[in-house]
Design a protein around this motif. Structure first.
Motif, mmCIF file in Angstrom:
data_model
loop_
_atom_site.group_PDB
_atom_site.id
_atom_site.type_symbol
_atom_site.label_atom_id
_atom_site.label_comp_id
_atom_site.label_asym_id
_atom_site.label_seq_id
_atom_site.Cartn_x
_atom_site.Cartn_y
_atom_site.Cartn_z
ATOM 1 N N ILE A 105 0.830 -1.203 0.000
ATOM 2 C CA ILE A 105 0.000 0.000 0.000
ATOM 3 C C ILE A 105 0.868 1.258 0.000
ATOM 4 C CG2 ILE A 105 -1.678 1.330 1.340
ATOM 5 C CD1 ILE A 105 -2.770 -1.359 2.348
ATOM 6 N N CYS A 106 1.921 1.249 0.784
ATOM 7 C CA CYS A 106 2.732 2.454 0.981
ATOM 8 C C CYS A 106 3.786 2.665 -0.100
ATOM 9 C CB CYS A 106 3.416 2.397 2.348
ATOM 10 S SG CYS A 106 2.277 2.408 3.743
ATOM 11 N N LEU A 107 4.370 1.605 -0.602
ATOM 12 C CA LEU A 107 5.451 1.719 -1.585
ATOM 13 C C LEU A 107 5.019 1.397 -3.000
ATOM 14 C CD1 LEU A 107 8.321 -0.120 0.381
ATOM 15 C CD2 LEU A 107 7.748 2.315 0.413
ATOM 16 N N GLY A 108 3.944 0.651 -3.144
ATOM 17 C CA GLY A 108 3.560 0.175 -4.462
ATOM 18 C C GLY A 108 4.018 -1.264 -4.657
ATOM 19 N N ARG A 109 3.379 -1.938 -5.581
ATOM 20 C CA ARG A 109 3.614 -3.369 -5.769
ATOM 21 C C ARG A 109 5.031 -3.674 -6.209
ATOM 22 N NH1 ARG A 109 -1.060 -5.652 -9.130
ATOM 23 N NH2 ARG A 109 -2.052 -4.938 -7.202
ATOM 24 N N TRP A 110 5.498 -3.012 -7.255
ATOM 25 C CA TRP A 110 6.797 -3.368 -7.815
ATOM 26 C C TRP A 110 7.938 -2.892 -6.934
ATOM 27 C CZ3 TRP A 110 6.326 -7.087 -10.927
ATOM 28 C CH2 TRP A 110 5.207 -7.184 -11.770
ATOM 29 N N ARG A 111 7.765 -1.757 -6.287
ATOM 30 C CA ARG A 111 8.821 -1.297 -5.377
ATOM 31 C C ARG A 111 8.926 -2.217 -4.165
ATOM 32 N NH1 ARG A 111 8.745 4.948 -4.362
ATOM 33 N NH2 ARG A 111 9.141 4.798 -6.600
ATOM 34 N N THR A 112 7.795 -2.719 -3.697
ATOM 35 C CA THR A 112 7.817 -3.682 -2.587
ATOM 36 C C THR A 112 8.601 -4.932 -2.974
ATOM 37 O OG1 THR A 112 5.712 -2.897 -1.695
ATOM 38 C CG2 THR A 112 6.382 -5.138 -1.121
ATOM 39 N N LEU A 113 8.313 -5.461 -4.149
ATOM 40 C CA LEU A 113 9.043 -6.647 -4.603
ATOM 41 C C LEU A 113 10.527 -6.345 -4.777
ATOM 42 C CD1 LEU A 113 6.554 -8.146 -7.218
ATOM 43 C CD2 LEU A 113 7.163 -9.090 -4.975
ATOM 44 N N ALA A 114 10.858 -5.152 -5.269
ATOM 45 C CA ALA A 114 12.268 -4.805 -5.476
ATOM 46 C C ALA A 114 13.014 -4.731 -4.148
ATOM 47 C CB ALA A 114 12.363 -3.468 -6.218
ATOM 48 N N VAL A 115 12.413 -4.093 -3.149
ATOM 49 C CA VAL A 115 13.058 -4.001 -1.833
ATOM 50 C C VAL A 115 13.182 -5.384 -1.201
ATOM 51 C CG1 VAL A 115 12.822 -3.082 0.507
ATOM 52 C CG2 VAL A 115 12.312 -1.618 -1.462
ATOM 53 N N ALA A 116 12.122 -6.187 -1.317
ATOM 54 C CA ALA A 116 12.157 -7.538 -0.751
ATOM 55 C C ALA A 116 13.263 -8.369 -1.401
ATOM 56 C CB ALA A 116 10.799 -8.211 -0.931
ATOM 57 N N TYR A 117 13.381 -8.275 -2.721
ATOM 58 C CA TYR A 117 14.415 -9.039 -3.421
ATOM 59 C C TYR A 117 15.806 -8.540 -3.042
ATOM 60 C CZ TYR A 117 17.154 -11.097 -7.177
ATOM 61 O OH TYR A 117 18.106 -11.787 -7.873
ATOM 62 N N ALA A 118 15.978 -7.221 -2.944
ATOM 63 C CA ALA A 118 17.287 -6.674 -2.582
ATOM 64 C C ALA A 118 17.704 -7.128 -1.189
ATOM 65 C CB ALA A 118 17.246 -5.152 -2.656
ATOM 66 N N ALA A 119 16.756 -7.143 -0.250
ATOM 67 C CA ALA A 119 17.073 -7.581 1.114
ATOM 68 C C ALA A 119 17.467 -9.050 1.136
ATOM 69 C CB ALA A 119 15.874 -7.328 2.026
ATOM 70 N N THR A 120 16.705 -9.876 0.435
ATOM 71 C CA THR A 120 17.016 -11.303 0.396
ATOM 72 C C THR A 120 18.338 -11.566 -0.306
ATOM 73 O OG1 THR A 120 14.655 -11.813 0.366
ATOM 74 C CG2 THR A 120 16.144 -13.555 -0.327
ATOM 75 N N LEU A 121 18.579 -10.867 -1.408
ATOM 76 C CA LEU A 121 19.829 -11.050 -2.139
ATOM 77 C C LEU A 121 21.029 -10.614 -1.303
ATOM 78 C CD1 LEU A 121 21.154 -11.837 -4.815
ATOM 79 C CD2 LEU A 121 20.824 -9.480 -5.592
ATOM 80 N N ALA A 122 20.856 -9.559 -0.511
ATOM 81 C CA ALA A 122 21.949 -9.112 0.360
ATOM 82 C C ALA A 122 22.328 -10.199 1.361
ATOM 83 C CB ALA A 122 21.547 -7.833 1.093
ATOM 84 N N GLY A 123 21.312 -10.851 1.933
ATOM 85 C CA GLY A 123 21.608 -11.943 2.849
ATOM 86 C C GLY A 123 22.291 -13.104 2.161
ATOM 87 N N THR A 124 21.834 -13.422 0.960
ATOM 88 C CA THR A 124 22.430 -14.520 0.199
ATOM 89 C C THR A 124 23.900 -14.250 -0.108
ATOM 90 O OG1 THR A 124 20.315 -15.122 -0.792
ATOM 91 C CG2 THR A 124 22.294 -15.785 -1.972
ATOM 92 N N LEU A 125 24.197 -13.043 -0.557
ATOM 93 C CA LEU A 125 25.583 -12.710 -0.900
ATOM 94 C C LEU A 125 26.455 -12.585 0.343
ATOM 95 C CD1 LEU A 125 24.969 -10.124 -3.762
ATOM 96 C CD2 LEU A 125 25.492 -12.562 -3.950
ATOM 97 N N TYR A 126 25.854 -12.063 1.438
ATOM 98 C CA TYR A 126 26.647 -11.957 2.664
ATOM 99 C C TYR A 126 27.113 -13.333 3.154
ATOM 100 C CZ TYR A 126 27.567 -12.316 7.572
ATOM 101 O OH TYR A 126 28.133 -12.673 8.759
ATOM 102 N N ALA A 127 26.249 -14.335 3.037
ATOM 103 C CA ALA A 127 26.619 -15.669 3.504
ATOM 104 C C ALA A 127 27.897 -16.144 2.823
ATOM 105 C CB ALA A 127 25.477 -16.647 3.252
#
Length: 251
Positions: A105-127
């Motif tokens: 609702i606050c960020l929009g559909r595609w921006r939400t997915l982009a932030v979610a993917y960036a956060a998950t990818l950051a964890g994956t690469l950090y490992a």
């Protein structure tokens, strides 16, 4: 109004107003992506309970640091919605419903997915980086963590919570989320906790870059020189001709 009530209104008032207006205007359509994510998370959890399903979910959405990087990147989008099989699924479903819904609702559909993917990818690469650094480094991880499956939706939930809170001025809430993740690592040092911190660091960098770009854009608008015809409603050439005509009439 009490001090506590004023604080609650200042902290969560803008966010609450945005969510209420979004749900009132579009109802379930405002969180259509979130409802799909909840359903997908539930389906993947049920599939993991069967031998055939567990193998399929692992092949498509289970990310480990020992996997080739190209394979991990292919699996990362689906890994957003693969809940940890050893944790209660209801917790993951509630987290996705609330945090993804508010973010949509606050960020929009595609921006939400982009932030979610960036956060998950950051964890994956950090490992991968943490295992390369080794357990002797403050940011390092033991080699055994290479076989541990990544966090699933939790890193995305944490990243989205921080971004939404910062965007709507709920800075105490954003700080509380980050502090909770630090405490998690201090109390129970594991891969998931450190991946959560990596997700927060990544979204903070993205948020800071967005703020810097917006400030530069505003400065560019303020410093843009005004045209000679500004305020006349005419193009510059016609405006200058009009001024010459007025000057000739006065002479």
């Amino acid at each position: 109004m009490t001090v506590a009530a004023r604080w609650v209104r200042a902290e969560w008032g803008p966010l609450y107003g945005t969510v209420r207006e979004g749900l009132a205007g579009r109802r379930a359509g405002a969180v259509a992506m979130t409802l799909g994510a909840v359903c997908l998370t539930g389906v993947l959890h049920v599939a993991q309970q069967w031998p055939w399903g567990m193998r399929g979910v692992r092949d498509l959405g289970a990310v480990r640091a020992e996997d080739p990087l190209w394979l991990a990147l292919l699996r990362t989008p689906l890994s957003l919605f693969v809940p940890a099989p050893d944790l209660p699924v209801w917790g993951a479903l509630v987290q996705v419903l609330l945090v993804f819904g508010i973010a949509e609702i606050c960020l929009g559909r595609w921006r939400t997915l982009a932030v979610a993917y960036a956060a998950t990818l950051a964890g994956t690469l950090y490992a991968r980086v943490g295992i390369a650094l080794g357990p002797g480094h403050p940011l390092g991880l033991p080699a055994s963590d290479a076989r541990v499956v990544d966090t699933g939706p939790s890193a995305a939930v944490v990243g989205l919570a921080v971004v939404v809170a910062l965007r709507y001025g709920a800075r105490v809430t954003a700080g509380a989320v980050a502090l909770a993740m630090v405490v998690e690592v201090l109390v129970k040092e594991n891969l998931a906790g450190k991946e959560h911190l990596a997700a927060i660091a990544a979204v903070l960098v993205l948020y800071a870059l967005r703020g810097t770009r917006q400030r530069h854009a505003r400065c560019g608008v303020r410093q843009r020189p005004r045209s000679s015809g500004a305020g006349s409603g005419l193009p510059p050439s016609q405006s200058s001709s009009a001024r010459r005509g007025r000057a000739q009439r006065r002479s």
